[in-house]
Design an enzyme around this catalytic site. Structure first.
Site, short mmCIF file in Angstrom:
data_model
loop_
_atom_site.label_atom_id
_atom_site.label_comp_id
_atom_site.label_asym_id
_atom_site.label_seq_id
_atom_site.Cartn_x
_atom_site.Cartn_y
_atom_site.Cartn_z
CG ASN A 178 -1.75 1.24 1.35
OD1 ASN A 178 -1.82 2.04 0.41
ND2 ASN A 178 -2.38 1.43 2.51
CD1 TRP A 179 3.81 1.36 -2.84
CD2 TRP A 179 3.52 2.40 -4.80
NE1 TRP A 179 4.61 0.75 -3.76
CE2 TRP A 179 4.46 1.37 -4.98
CE3 TRP A 179 3.16 3.19 -5.90
CZ2 TRP A 179 5.06 1.11 -6.21
CZ3 TRP A 179 3.75 2.93 -7.13
CH2 TRP A 179 4.69 1.91 -7.28
CE LYS A 180 -0.12 3.22 4.78
NZ LYS A 180 0.00 3.29 6.22
CG HIS A 186 -5.78 2.05 5.26
ND1 HIS A 186 -5.31 2.96 6.18
CD2 HIS A 186 -4.79 1.15 5.06
CE1 HIS A 186 -4.07 2.61 6.52
NE2 HIS A 186 -3.73 1.51 5.86
CD GLU A 211 -2.80 5.53 6.75
OE1 GLU A 211 -2.83 5.59 5.51
OE2 GLU A 211 -1.86 4.99 7.38
CD GLU A 240 -3.36 -2.34 7.28
OE1 GLU A 240 -2.37 -2.67 6.63
OE2 GLU A 240 -3.87 -1.20 7.24
N GLY A 245 2.73 2.24 10.77
CA GLY A 245 3.70 3.32 10.63
C GLY A 245 4.45 3.67 11.91
CB SER A 276 5.51 -1.95 11.74
OG SER A 276 5.11 -0.61 12.03
N GLY A 308 2.91 -1.10 4.15
CA GLY A 308 3.01 0.33 3.82
C GLY A 308 4.45 0.70 3.52
N GLY A 309 5.14 1.24 4.51
CA GLY A 309 6.50 1.76 4.35
C GLY A 309 7.44 0.84 3.59
P1 13P Z 1 3.16 0.34 7.57
O1 13P Z 1 3.63 -0.96 6.95
O2 13P Z 1 3.92 1.53 7.07
O3 13P Z 1 3.08 0.25 9.05
O4 13P Z 1 1.66 0.56 7.04
C1 13P Z 1 0.75 -0.46 7.15
C2 13P Z 1 -0.48 -0.09 6.41
O5 13P Z 1 -1.23 0.78 6.81
C3 13P Z 1 -0.77 -0.80 5.15
O6 13P Z 1 -2.03 -0.53 4.68
#
Ligand code: 13P
Length: 256
Positions: free
Chosen positions: A13-15, A99, A101, A171, A177, A217, A238-239
């Protein structure tokens, strides 16, 4: 993972990261690194504007393209929004729904998640439904109740024959994050609980075929241990999905 009953899916997930040119570059690097994966499907969830570049670059690779959100209506006066049909026509295969967020910053609720899930299925998209508890909910020991409610509402009126299209991502909000990963036991416990909620509604045969990912993470170091849990069928990353090396290492961990 349980390769007998369900597919392992590693999704990045590149956000809100990467331009179309950067998208093309990373797909090309990734293609060279990972080749054809036998044991897992690879998905990249990119910003809307990167979708055409991603679809083009993924054509001869085994990487599916996903969107990070969509609207639950077919069309209309919803400035700035994108419909399921628009995504599907571009070649998108999956869409992240709910998600944390989006729930936190854009007012998404379990009810809008349910409307989006149904609309995505209608358009032939596979929803990746995100659920997860806050640190406070975990400390009050209401994680199981909270997750059950999110799962049940998301699946309201979703017929059994559509369940093979559904993916869940557990999640925990406190792990996103933050560099704080859930332990393999915590991830296994909640992913197992999600499966139990699905089982109670649809029966064992359908429940055991649903892919349930962990996200929060996840990285090249902790992926193997998390994926070794039988109820953890992949990751939503994500990251660590932003760099080719890191993401390729997680894909390789899923193929061991
Ligand atoms: P991180 O891997 O950066 O913690 O993000 C997880 C996430 O929200 C994937 O959708």
């Amino acid at each position: 993972m349980n390769r007998k009953y369900r597919k392992t899916i590693i999704a990045g997930n590149w956000k809100m990261n990467k331009t179309p040119a950067q998208t093309k570059k990373m797909f090309e690097e990734l293609k060279a690194k990972v080749g054809k994966q036998k044991w897992c499907d690879v998905v990249l969830c990119v910003p809307f504007v990167d979708i055409p570049a991603a679809c083009k670059a993924s054509r001869d690779a085994k990487i599916a393209v996903a969107a990070q959100n969509m609207h639950f209506e077919e069309s209309g006066a919803y400035t700035g929004e994108v419909s399921a049909e628009m995504l599907s026509e571009l070649g998108v295969k999956y869409v992240i729904i709910g998600h944390s967020e989006r729930r936190e910053y854009y007012g998404e609720t379990d009810k809008t998640v349910n409307l989006k899930v149904k609309k995505a299925l209608e358009a032939g998209l596979r929803p990746i439904i995100c659920v997860g508890e806050t640190l406070e909910q975990r400390e009050f020991d209401v994680t199981a109740e909270h997750i059950a409610m999110q799962v049940k509402i998301a699946l309201n009126d979703v017929p059994a024959e559509k369940m093979r299209k559904i993916v869940f991502a557990y999640e925990p909000i406190w792990a996103i994050g933050t560099g704080k990963t859930a332990t393999a036991e915590q991830a296994a416990e909640v992913c197992g609980h999600i499966r139990a909620v699905i089982r109670a509604k649809y029966g064992a045969r359908i429940a055991r075929a649903v892919t349930i990912q962990y996200g929060g993470s996840m990285n090249a170091k902790n992926a193997s241990e998390l994926l070794a849990q039988s109820d953890v069928d992949g990751g939503l990353i994500g990251g660590a999905s932003l760099k080719t090396e890191d993401f390729a290492a997680i894909i390789n961990a899923a193929n061991q």
